[in-house]
Design an enzyme around this catalytic site. Structure first.
Site, mmCIF file in Angstrom:
data_model
loop_
_atom_site.group_PDB
_atom_site.id
_atom_site.type_symbol
_atom_site.label_atom_id
_atom_site.label_comp_id
_atom_site.label_asym_id
_atom_site.label_seq_id
_atom_site.Cartn_x
_atom_site.Cartn_y
_atom_site.Cartn_z
ATOM 1 N N HIS A 53 3.230 -9.908 -9.759
ATOM 2 C CA HIS A 53 4.841 -10.083 -9.645
ATOM 3 C C HIS A 53 5.559 -8.992 -8.762
ATOM 4 C CE1 HIS A 53 9.106 -10.228 -10.658
ATOM 5 N NE2 HIS A 53 8.996 -9.193 -11.170
ATOM 6 N N SER A 54 4.999 -7.746 -8.952
ATOM 7 C CA SER A 54 5.644 -6.680 -8.170
ATOM 8 C C SER A 54 4.823 -5.525 -8.256
ATOM 9 C CB SER A 54 6.932 -6.277 -8.581
ATOM 10 O OG SER A 54 6.931 -5.488 -9.627
ATOM 11 N N GLU A 67 0.958 -1.323 0.065
ATOM 12 C CA GLU A 67 0.169 0.127 -0.080
ATOM 13 C C GLU A 67 0.783 1.083 0.112
ATOM 14 O OE1 GLU A 67 -3.084 0.753 -0.676
ATOM 15 O OE2 GLU A 67 -3.144 -1.593 -1.017
ATOM 16 N N SER A 122 19.336 -8.037 -8.413
ATOM 17 C CA SER A 122 18.029 -8.296 -9.390
ATOM 18 C C SER A 122 18.374 -9.238 -10.399
ATOM 19 C CB SER A 122 17.644 -6.992 -9.929
ATOM 20 O OG SER A 122 17.602 -6.155 -8.997
#
Lengths: 375, 448
Positions: free
Chosen positions: B337-338, B122, B208
């Site tokens: 996913h993100s 959020e 990453s």
């Protein structure tokens, strides 16, 4: 990836050795035929003690022997490393230190480098061999995104500084596209990495020991034509030579010549030719470390001479000479008497039978010296 | 006719039964090959030849009939499960018999992770942090595996393993500080949110690029083996990452070089939007294990006890035998996913809702706890309130902390600051001082 056709030809070790010997003999013949320089042996500093006569690959073996002897966590690995390596740099080390410390890996460059990163991250010393610099590219991601950034991205909690990647590079007389490349410039663009190229046996041992013990991941390019053609009296004991320090090999007043690896020997001859034929006094500098490089030594020389020639085997566009030229023009602009010149490989793949025309040989460099002096 | 048999014979599977009942697939050795062979193959195939293949590394025999291996005829690798959806132990022998405090910690960590995810997700939506990745649906794989390890075992994660860190004691403050990249972030504000790492808790910092950690894990395991400290490495990765070349290098190096590493695949069905049918054609990731000569097992990742049992056994094998083990944990990524992804573009709400409501690792464990009288509605309500409060407190604190001084960005590129970076640091400082109104200095600690 690595093109060891030999492996496919023969599975028996004996036959393999024979083939290698044959190949090496052929290599020597070819090298003699095309050798674009004369190797001038150097004398080691007396401070480093007793010496033994060694060629370049034997001095590498001696450095690796020293590491295995002094650091019990250290391991050597790569394709064909266990039996001594295709260039014979690890001969005898498996028998001396055991097969868990000197071992073969499966045929995968990205695997070799990343395996080394893991070893180093877990606190041990890793010396990885990539059989030819031309085949290092599958490992590029691991070198760039992983090894080089390991410390930075963790806020200095983890690092893989105990990783050193050794790899033979440069022209060899008959290597063509895939056994001749000098890819150092790619790695010069990677913060966190150190890139080193020695010019001979004495340098090789001292610089390799420094790389292995340095707290940052290093790539150590070994000019493969020097493996057998360069012979010197190398200090037998443990010694280190400084990284990120260029070395002035010949002092001069009219012009600065900068090179590294094999090219240093070409430039040494050029300096002699310039003196004899043009009465020009050249200062010869071996850069030795490509990253982080020694700006001060070059700048100091150029302030004195006002003229700079940089030469390397790799293609000229985007080569490391461009970086040096750019930095030196901003550091020494008012001292320059002529534009900085680069004599490098052409922007073409390294061509087989055309090698003598491709290389930045003494005649191309000599012509550049003439241009620089008459500008 | 004998296509299946032929395939079975050539693939050379054998099944070994552990005392607890997990079936781990193992490459067949020469010895038991004969045994299986005599059962599954008719004699006339082998009797035609009085020799065996002598090719280097050969482990099989000659046959006189041309038959291809048809993978579709091989029975899929089964999914090991200990806890049914209703929260009952399926077979008594598979009960890990964890004490109630351990089970409570498992549940609390899984749910706290869930609460933290909701708030950080959020907060990204409100623009307070730049990015986030939730762990919804995969909590069982994190907590079940972390609980079965020695806390000194080295973890190489992918990026969606926050629960492993939580189990090991990474605090809410540490999670939040990293997501904000503030002065307390031990990663010094250099990486995107969720790129956690902690030397203290033996969790190697996340990067990453996908699968790069896998062959590194093999190397680290090799070093641990040589150090003879009885520890192993666990390496997490997704089924998508398993398509990378690094995954192949990792499996092969680990097997060939006898590395005590557990490769833990979180097969959550999706690599961003790419479903498994666009990712691989074989029987998942587990089917690859035997090809590399690795001990392999597939587990229900939504069953925290199954994951626990599998990792515990895998750890024993890895450490005692110095060899890698592959675990494929089947699960489902309930979240996007993100924060840069909206999964409604490629999967139905019904599909997600099925996994969320019908096969959720948290509710399965909760059922178990309620069945066993160690949890009830009241405790659930209180814990929900308390955990939310804890997360909100950490969140608020992290938000007020400043970012590190811009000086910090030049540190740790090398072990010591080299000359050229010293120069660039000075250059940056002088420039920023001269143009200070154009830089967000108020968010950072002071320049030196």
């Amino acid at each position: 990836m690595a093109s060891c056709i030999l492996k496919r030809l023969s599975s028996s070790k004996k036959q393999l050795c024979l083939l290698l010997r044959l190949e090496t003999t052929a290599k020597n013949l070819a090298a003699t035929r095309h050798l674009s320089f004369t190797y001038q042996p150097e004398t080691a500093s007396a401070a480093h003690g007793e010496t033994t006569r060694m060629n370049f690959f034997q001095s590498i073996t001696s450095a690796l022997d020293t590491v295995l002897e002094t650091d019990s966590t250290s391991v050597l690995f790569g394709e064909d490393v266990a039996f001594g390596g295709v260039f014979r740099c690890t001969v005898g080390l498996k028998d001396k230190y055991g097969k868990d410390r000197v071992f073969n890996t499966p045929l995968s460059e990205q695997g070799i480098v990343s395996f080394g990163i893991g070893i180093a991250a877990a606190g041990a010393t890793a010396v990885a061999e990539i059989q030819f610099a031309d085949y290092i590219f599958p490992a590029f991601d691991q070198i760039h995104n992983e090894a080089a950034y390991f410390r930075y991205r963790s806020g200095n909690q983890f690092d893989c500084g105990a990783l050193t990647i050794r790899t033979p590079s440069g022209a060899v007389g008959h290597g063509a596209l895939y056994h001749s490349q000098s890819p150092e410039a790619y790695f010069a663009h990677i913060p966190g990495l150190k890139v080193v190229i020695p010019r001979g046996p004495i340098q090789a041992k001292g610089l390799l020991l420094s790389c292995i013990r340095d707290k940052n991941p290093c790539i150590f390019f070994e000019p493969k034509i020097l493996y057998r053609s360069a012979v010197e009296d190398v200090p037998s004991g443990d010694y280190m030579l400084p990284l990120s320090e260029a070395e002035v090999l010949v002092e001069g007043s009219d012009m600065t010549l900068v090179g590294w690896g094999t090219q240093v020997h070409v430039l040494r001859e050029v300096a002699l030719m310039a003196q004899e034929k043009l009465n020009i006094s050249c200062e010869l500098i071996d850069l030795r470390t490509i990253l982080p490089w020694d700006v001060d030594t070059i700048a100091k020389s150029v302030v004195k001479t006002g003229r700079l020639l940089i030469a390397h085997e790799a293609p000229i566009t985007g080569g490391f000479a461009a970086e040096i030229a750019s930095t030196i023009q901003s550091e020494c602009f008012l001292n320059l008497e002529a534009p900085i010149l680069r004599v490098c490989g052409y922007d073409i793949p390294f061509p087989h039978v055309f090698e003598p025309f491709y290389l930045p040989d003494k005649w191309r460099c000599f012509e550049a010296v003439k241009k620089l002096s008459s500008y | 006719m004998s296509a299946i048999r032929q395939a079975q014979r050539l693939i050379s599977f054998s099944v070994s039964l552990r005392s607890s009942g997990i079936r781990i697939y193992q490459c067949l050795s020469k010895r038991n090959f004969h045994r299986v062979n005599s059962v599954t193959c008719s004699e006339n195939v082998t009797s035609k030849f009085d020799d065996r293949p002598e090719f280097p590394g050969s482990k099989s025999e000659f046959v006189s009939k041309l038959e291809f291996i048809e993978p579709d005829n091989i029975k899929g690798i089964p999914v090991y499960r200990a806890l049914g959806r209703n929260g009952n132990i399926i077979e008594e022998s598979e009960d890990p018999k964890l004490d109630s405090s351990t089970v409570l910690k498992m549940y609390k960590d899984m749910t706290l992770l869930n609460t933290m995810d909701r708030i950080l997700y959020e907060s990204q939506r409100q623009g307070r942090i730049s990015f986030y990745m939730t762990n919804y649906g995969e909590e069982g794989t994190h907590i079940g595996s972390a609980a079965a390890l020695d806390p000194r075992d080295l973890v190489f994660g992918q990026y969606r393993e926050a629960g492993v860190l939580m189990w090991r004691g990474f605090t809410l403050d540490q999670f939040m500080d990293q997501c904000y990249g503030n002065v307390n972030d031990i990663g010094k504000g250099r990486q995107m949110p969720v790129h956690y790492g902690t030397k203290k808790l033996n969790f190697v910092t996340i990067s990453s690029p996908l699968a790069t950690q896998m062959p590194q894990a093999a190397g680290a395991a090799y070093a641990l083996k040589r150090a003879k400290n009885g520890l192993c490495v666990i390496c997490y990765f997704g089924e998508g990452a398993a398509s990378e070349g690094d995954a192949h290098a990792a499996f092969n190096f680990a097997a060939v070089l006898d590395c005590p590493v557990i490769f833990f695949c979180r097969n959550n069905g999706y690599a961003i939007s790419t479903p498994v049918k666009d990712q691989y054609r074989g029987d998942g990731i587990a089917s690859r294990g035997v090809g590399y000569g690795m001990m392999t097992v597939r587990v229900d990742g939504n069953d925290v006890f199954a994951v626990y049992n599998a990792v515990k056994s895998a750890r024993e094998i890895a450490v005692a035998q110095n060899r890698p083990v592959l675990i494929e944990a089947m699960t489902y990524r309930i979240g996007h996913h993100s924060t840069s992804d909206d999964s409604s573009a490629y999967r139905s709400v019904d599909e997600v809702s099925y996994w969320d409501k019908q096969d959720n690792p948290i509710s399965r464990l909760r059922n178990y706890m309620i069945n066993n009288g160690i949890w009830d509605e009241k405790m659930e309500k209180e814990w929900k309130l308390e955990s939310r409060k804890m997360v909100m407190r950490s969140f608020a604190d992290a938000e007020t902390r400043k970012r590190p001084s811009p000086d910090e960005m030049f540190e740790d590129v090398y072990d010591v600051l080299p000359k050229h970076l010293e120069n660039q640091l000075e250059e940056m400082k002088n420039h920023v001082k001269q143009y200070k109104e154009n830089y967000p200095l108020e968010h950072h600690e002071k320049l030196t």
